[in-house]
Enzyme design. Structure first.
Site, PDB file in Angstrom:
ATOM      1  N   HIS A  25      59.677  54.992  54.561  1.00 27.21           N
ATOM      2  CA  HIS A  25      58.448  55.615  55.057  1.00 27.21           C
ATOM      3  C   HIS A  25      57.919  56.598  54.028  1.00 27.21           C
ATOM      4  O   HIS A  25      58.633  57.065  53.141  1.00 27.21           O
ATOM      5  CB  HIS A  25      58.686  56.327  56.389  1.00 27.21           C
ATOM      6  N   CYS A  26      56.605  56.871  54.134  1.00 27.91           N
ATOM      7  CA  CYS A  26      55.973  57.915  53.321  1.00 27.91           C
ATOM      8  C   CYS A  26      55.441  58.965  54.292  1.00 27.91           C
ATOM      9  O   CYS A  26      55.934  59.099  55.400  1.00 27.91           O
ATOM     10  CB  CYS A  26      54.885  57.331  52.439  1.00 27.91           C
ATOM     11  N   ALA A  27      54.427  59.691  53.898  1.00 26.60           N
ATOM     12  CA  ALA A  27      53.945  60.792  54.727  1.00 26.60           C
ATOM     13  C   ALA A  27      53.212  60.321  55.974  1.00 26.60           C
ATOM     14  O   ALA A  27      53.098  61.057  56.951  1.00 26.60           O
ATOM     15  CB  ALA A  27      53.018  61.690  53.909  1.00 26.60           C
TER      16      ALA A  27
END
Length: 627
Positions: A25-27
């Site tokens: 995942h990222c932000a």
């Protein structure tokens, strides 16, 4: 529904644990590598609670949850058994996705996308010069010379740009690449255009029998030279001792590749390039606009397949040869029809979530990025997508009949008007856009979309109202956010990431940094501080929830070049330093350092409006939020 229940439904809709290779995942989004895309129930995922959208990009299925929520959802799906991986692993795995042709076309995109901005600028310069000429203005000789510098330089040194970018993509030294590319257009060589014109300039005969000219305007030969050169440089570096690498490797690379480029690769692939150009022009010049009809009808299907970057090569070839690009208008017709179909869905639906998704996605399409419209709306309901292909085909045929040809590439629809102002085709361009929009909208509105019948609409409406009342903060106030980044303001719609440019995460601005410092935009509490230092979430004392995301896909750098100065739960004042970053390292990683500043609870406000343009300094106001 709690997070664990949502996570279970996500896994089931992904085709089960056995269909997932890895998750990260990222932000803002969950990034999933799957074994079989066909096993994904996309409709279920897109309609799940807390999901703000989902689409395929770079070989990953990306599910948008938003800041904060995505961390919790990641923890839940991992706890339920999904395998994890680093962003670098996912990036490498994504590069392997698809067959050899898809991977090759993706590589074309990686090479040519960084070059597009200078081609766009050159096309705009041509448009301005053409406009002045059309207005009857006679330019002084020195001004005319200056305009020629603006409009011709990019094409004269185009091989240098292509070799540089190819070296960068294939792991060579870009500085060696650009020098090698400039050798191909050295002033000591006969100019290719002058030789082709049949004047006094002729090819130079090396060793008495090898005709050699410069490669001005050549694209394919420069690309092949770049591929071979980068691989050759890496091979040389493996056998050269480190102590003399700085001296020997560039010397050997430039010597060998200049010989191969000028005497072998250049002449051979220049012939291949000419045949490709002849075939391309033959298709575009088919009678009755059939070429435009065909390309306009299939272009967005090609976008879905992920191999649309082949058009970058063809467009650059046309521009280098003729300074005119018929593809641009045809592609514009196809994209306009997609955007119009999304507008029709947004107008016709009574589903507030779908309206919120459709209109920003359509705006993104009209600014040149159709992926949110395609994956978020049109393909989801199928008929709007296929009906818009029909509208795009008709619009593309009209573009060919009208003889439309832009003076650049890389920009379409609204920004694309700049490519037709100076060549006398603006009226015809606007007509083509209007026809494409009208057809895409009308076909979808009449035949392409019907709202799902809801058994208890009043109860559903009450549920939506109750949900809004539950999540809407009671302490919201009007406030003005100051810039967290010093640099030049960029419209959010122009950001090269559909999640941000479509407004799916909320409204705001973007800034191209001139300094590597992130400041607090208001008095706030830090709600998210990624250990990678590339993104921060804050909740201001007046209730705004702000995401600051440094760069695009910079999560893949795993914190290299970033340093967070705050932690979750810290209280900050406007102007306090949140973190630092190194734009040079971001560029070296092949990424864009454009920084997004998003009000993620935009829906809680009556308006969220950018108030800054041009350059912004520390303390300058950038966004006003009003209740």
């Amino acid at each position: 529904m709690n997070n664990q229940e949502i996570a279970k439904k996500v896994i089931d809709a992904l085709g089960g644990r056995e269909n997932v290779n890895s998750v990260a995942h990222c932000a803002t989004r969950l990034r999933v590598m799957v074994k079989d895309e066909g096993k994904i129930n996309k409709e279920v995922i897109e309609n799940l609670e807390k999901v703000q959208g989902a689409f395929f990009n770079s070989g990953q299925y990306q599910i948008i949850f938003g800041t904060g929520t995505v961390n919790k959802m990641y923890d839940e799906v991992v706890a339920l058994g999904l395998p994890t991986s680093s962003k670098d692993d996912m990036k490498a795995e994504a590069a392997k996705q698809g067959n050899w042709f898809q991977r090759a076309i993706r590589t074309f995109g990686d090479v040519f996308v960084p070059i597009i901005p200078v081609i766009v600028a050159t096309g705009l310069f041509m448009g301005v010069r053409g406009l002045l000429t059309a207005l009857g203005m006679t330019l002084p000789a020195d001004v005319t010379t200056y305009t020629q510098i603006l409009t011709d330089t990019a094409f004269i040194i185009l091989p240098g740009l292509v070799v540089w970018s190819t070296f960068r993509v294939f792991g060579g030294n870009p500085a060696v690449g650009i020098v090698l590319g400039m050798m191909l257009v050295s002033g000591s060589l006969p100019n290719a255009w002058a030789v082709a014109s049949g004047g006094e300039v002729t090819a130079m005969n090396f060793f008495g029998f090898i005709p050699v000219v410069g490669l001005q305007g050549s694209v394919l030969p420069a690309f092949i030279i770049g591929v071979v050169g980068a691989k050759f440089e890496k091979a040389v570096r493996k056998v050269v001792p480190d102590v003399i690498d700085l001296l020997v490797t560039p010397f050997v690379t430039l010597l060998v590749m200049s010989i191969l480029g000028l005497f072998v690769i250049g002449p051979v692939f220049h012939v291949v390039e000419n045949y490709i150009l002849i075939a391309t022009k033959a298709i575009l010049s088919m009678p009755f606009g059939l070429g435009g009809f065909l390309i306009g009808g299939v272009h967005q299907l090609i976008v879905v397949s992920g191999v649309h970057h082949i058009f970058n090569l063809l467009e650059v070839q046309l521009l280098a040869a003729d300074h005119a690009n018929p593809f641009n208008a045809i592609i514009t017709a196809a994209m306009t029809a997609q955007g119009a179909a999304t507008v029709a869905v947004g107008v016709k639906t009574k589903n507030p979530k779908l309206k919120t998704l459709a209109f920003p996605a359509a705006l993104s399409a009209f600014l040149g990025i159709t992926e949110p419209a395609i994956f978020g709306v049109n393909l989801r309901f199928r008929k709007p997508f296929f009906l818009s292909l029909i509208a795009g085909a008709i619009g593309g045929g009209l573009a060919s009949i009208l003889g439309l040809a832009g003076t650049g590439n890389g920009i379409t629809i609204i920004p694309g008007t700049m490519l037709y102002i100076g060549n006398g085709q603006l009226t015809q361009y606007l007509l083509m856009v209007a026809v494409s929009f009208a057809l895409g909208f009308a076909l979808t509105y009449m035949f392409g979309y019907e709202d799902e019948v809801e058994a208890t609409p009043s109860a559903k409406q009450a549920e939506v109202v109750a949900e809004k009342e539950e999540v809407a903060p009671a302490t919201l106030q009007n406030e003005t956010l100051v810039t967290p980044i010093v640099g030049d303001v960029v419209a959010l719609a122009d950001v090269n990431d559909p999640v941000f440019s479509s407004g799916a995460m909320g409204q705001g601005i973007a800034v191209k940094p001139s300094q590597g410092v992130v400041y607090a935009p208001a008095d706030a509490e830090v709600s998210i501080a990624f250990p990678t230092g590339h993104a921060f979430g804050l909740k201001t004392t007046d209730g705004a929830e702000v995401l600051i995301h440094v760069g695009i896909d910079t999560v893949s750098m795993n914190g290299e070049g970033f340093e967070a100065k705050v932690a979750q739960g810290d209280k900050v004042k406007a102007g306090d330093v949140l973190g630092t970053f190194d734009s040079n390292k971001i560029a070296a990683a092949g990424l864009d350092d454009t920084t997004m500043v998003i009000v993620t609870n935009t829906a809680d406000y009556a308006s969220v409006a950018p108030v800054a343009t041009g350059s912004v300094a520390k303390g300058d106001a950038v966004i006003e939020v009003k209740i």
